[in-house]
Design an enzyme around this catalytic site. Structure first.
Site, PDB file in Angstrom:
ATOM      1  N   HIS A 148       0.850  -1.212   0.000  1.00 55.91           N
ATOM      2  CA  HIS A 148       0.000   0.000   0.000  1.00 55.91           C
ATOM      3  C   HIS A 148       0.876   1.250   0.000  1.00 55.91           C
ATOM      4  O   HIS A 148       0.530   2.259  -0.614  1.00 55.91           O
ATOM      5  CB  HIS A 148      -0.877   0.043   1.257  1.00 55.91           C
ATOM      6  CG  HIS A 148      -2.095  -0.827   1.204  1.00 55.91           C
ATOM      7  ND1 HIS A 148      -3.217  -0.497   0.481  1.00 55.91           N
ATOM      8  CD2 HIS A 148      -2.381  -2.001   1.806  1.00 55.91           C
ATOM      9  CE1 HIS A 148      -4.156  -1.429   0.647  1.00 55.91           C
ATOM     10  NE2 HIS A 148      -3.663  -2.366   1.440  1.00 55.91           N
ATOM     11  N   GLU A 169      -6.395 -12.082   2.991  1.00 56.38           N
ATOM     12  CA  GLU A 169      -7.456 -11.060   2.999  1.00 56.38           C
ATOM     13  C   GLU A 169      -8.138 -11.060   1.634  1.00 56.38           C
ATOM     14  O   GLU A 169      -7.514 -10.689   0.641  1.00 56.38           O
ATOM     15  CB  GLU A 169      -6.846  -9.664   3.265  1.00 56.38           C
ATOM     16  CG  GLU A 169      -6.122  -9.552   4.597  1.00 56.38           C
ATOM     17  CD  GLU A 169      -5.367  -8.229   4.776  1.00 56.38           C
ATOM     18  OE1 GLU A 169      -5.189  -7.481   3.792  1.00 56.38           O
ATOM     19  OE2 GLU A 169      -4.947  -7.969   5.908  1.00 56.38           O
ATOM     20  N   ASP A 215      -7.647  -2.194  -1.571  1.00 62.28           N
ATOM     21  CA  ASP A 215      -8.578  -3.028  -0.808  1.00 62.28           C
ATOM     22  C   ASP A 215      -9.964  -2.768  -1.366  1.00 62.28           C
ATOM     23  O   ASP A 215     -10.458  -1.630  -1.310  1.00 62.28           O
ATOM     24  CB  ASP A 215      -8.545  -2.647   0.680  1.00 62.28           C
ATOM     25  CG  ASP A 215      -7.193  -2.935   1.325  1.00 62.28           C
ATOM     26  OD1 ASP A 215      -6.473  -3.817   0.834  1.00 62.28           O
ATOM     27  OD2 ASP A 215      -6.868  -2.275   2.322  1.00 62.28           O
ATOM     28  N   HIS A 272      -7.733  -7.678  -0.426  1.00 51.23           N
ATOM     29  CA  HIS A 272      -6.455  -7.005  -0.692  1.00 51.23           C
ATOM     30  C   HIS A 272      -5.803  -7.536  -1.972  1.00 51.23           C
ATOM     31  O   HIS A 272      -5.593  -8.744  -2.122  1.00 51.23           O
ATOM     32  CB  HIS A 272      -5.508  -7.209   0.501  1.00 51.23           C
ATOM     33  CG  HIS A 272      -4.139  -6.631   0.271  1.00 51.23           C
ATOM     34  ND1 HIS A 272      -3.671  -5.514   0.934  1.00 51.23           N
ATOM     35  CD2 HIS A 272      -3.134  -7.008  -0.562  1.00 51.23           C
ATOM     36  CE1 HIS A 272      -2.446  -5.248   0.521  1.00 51.23           C
ATOM     37  NE2 HIS A 272      -2.090  -6.146  -0.391  1.00 51.23           N
TER      38      HIS A 272
HETATM   39  C1  LIG Z   1      -4.065  -3.692   8.233  1.00 51.09           C
HETATM   40  C2  LIG Z   1      -4.546  -4.458   7.018  1.00 51.09           C
HETATM   41  N1  LIG Z   1      -5.693  -3.807   6.489  1.00 51.09           N
HETATM   42  C3  LIG Z   1      -3.469  -4.481   5.962  1.00 51.09           C
HETATM   43  O1  LIG Z   1      -3.361  -3.537   5.203  1.00 51.09           O
HETATM   44  N2  LIG Z   1      -2.707  -5.565   5.864  1.00 51.09           N
HETATM   45  C4  LIG Z   1      -1.730  -5.708   4.814  1.00 51.09           C
HETATM   46  C5  LIG Z   1      -1.039  -7.047   4.927  1.00 51.09           C
HETATM   47  C6  LIG Z   1      -0.673  -4.594   4.833  1.00 51.09           C
HETATM   48  O2  LIG Z   1      -0.361  -4.071   5.913  1.00 51.09           O
HETATM   49  O3  LIG Z   1      -0.143  -4.328   3.762  1.00 51.09           O
HETATM   50 ZN   LIG Z   2      -4.768  -4.019   1.784  1.00 48.80          ZN
END
Ligand SMILES: C[C@@H](N)C(=O)N[C@H](C)C(=O)O
Ligand SMILES: [Zn+2]
Length: 207
Positions: A120, A185, A127, A188
């Site tokens: 990110h 997830e 997401d 994601h």
């Molecule tokens: C915190 C969660 N929404 C998230 O973004 N997890 C992924 C693995 C990340 O931190 O990149």
């Molecule tokens: Zn994510």
């Protein structure tokens, strides 16, 4: 910023980001609300309705690097044939917010550690869930966003048939346009070329 971690290289100066965009236009972070009109946003980290129960962003905005945004436009067009559209929870995330998540979560299955940074932070992860274009309502998925349990894993079973169909439509369509799902997830996705982009720690208002 904590000094307890061996920090990776992170771009913290907007001037450096701008220089990188000049050198290579692919580095530009595009505002998805402008680039993809009609995209539905539900930016949880700009509200207190998130894991940390406090707003982490000053604005409800979603940015992706140019080629990732272009690929997401293709996803949105393909989904329309199924009367579905994307619902975006998060996209580019400043590195300092990743550090805040790590301080709370401390589990590499569900949060990127500061010594690696998150995709990110590279402007390459998004997401997303699906909405029904006819009603504007979210389509049922196995869990809500950011429910960090095995039920959120992308192959989790059993799930009702309609939920599995929605999850499969999302996973297949994102994969078709170069987004790799994170198996922990269902929401994601990483743009496949994420390693070409630097980690950033710039707030939205500087972009
Ligand atoms: C915190 C969660 N929404 C998230 O973004 N997890 C992924 C693995 C990340 O931190 O990149
Ligand atoms: Zn994510």
């Amino acid at each position: 910023m904590s000094s307890r971690y061996a920090l990776p290289a992170v771009v913290r100066e907007v001037g450096e980001y701008r220089r990188q965009v000049q050198q290579n236009p692919a580095n530009e972070l595009l505002n998805l609300a402008v680039f993809l009109p009609g995209l539905q946003l539900d930016i949880r980290y700009a509200t207190a309705n998130n894991l940390l129960r406090e707003p982490l962003y000053a604005a409800a905005a979603a940015y992706l690097r140019r080629p990732a945004a272009e690929a997401l436009r293709e996803v949105q067009a393909a989904l329309a044939a199924h009367d579905a559209g994307l619902l975006v929870f998060d996209a580019y995330r400043p590195y300092s917010v990743t550090v805040r998540f790590w301080e709370q979560i401390q589990d590499e299955t569900y949060a990127a550690p500061p010594w690696r940074g998150s995709r990110h932070n590279r402007g390459c992860s998004v997401d997303v869930a699906l909405q029904d274009l006819r009603t504007g309502l979210p389509l049922p998925m196995p869990t809500a966003f950011d429910v960090l349990t095995p039920a959120a894993h992308s192959t989790y079973e059993p799930v009702p048939a309609a939920v599995r169909r929605n999850r499969t439509l999302l996973l297949r369509t994102m994969a078709q346009f170069g987004f790799v799902n994170y198996p922990g997830e269902w929401w994601h996705f990483d743009f496949a070329a994420w390693a070409d982009f630097a980690l950033l720690d710039l707030p939205f208002e500087q972009l």
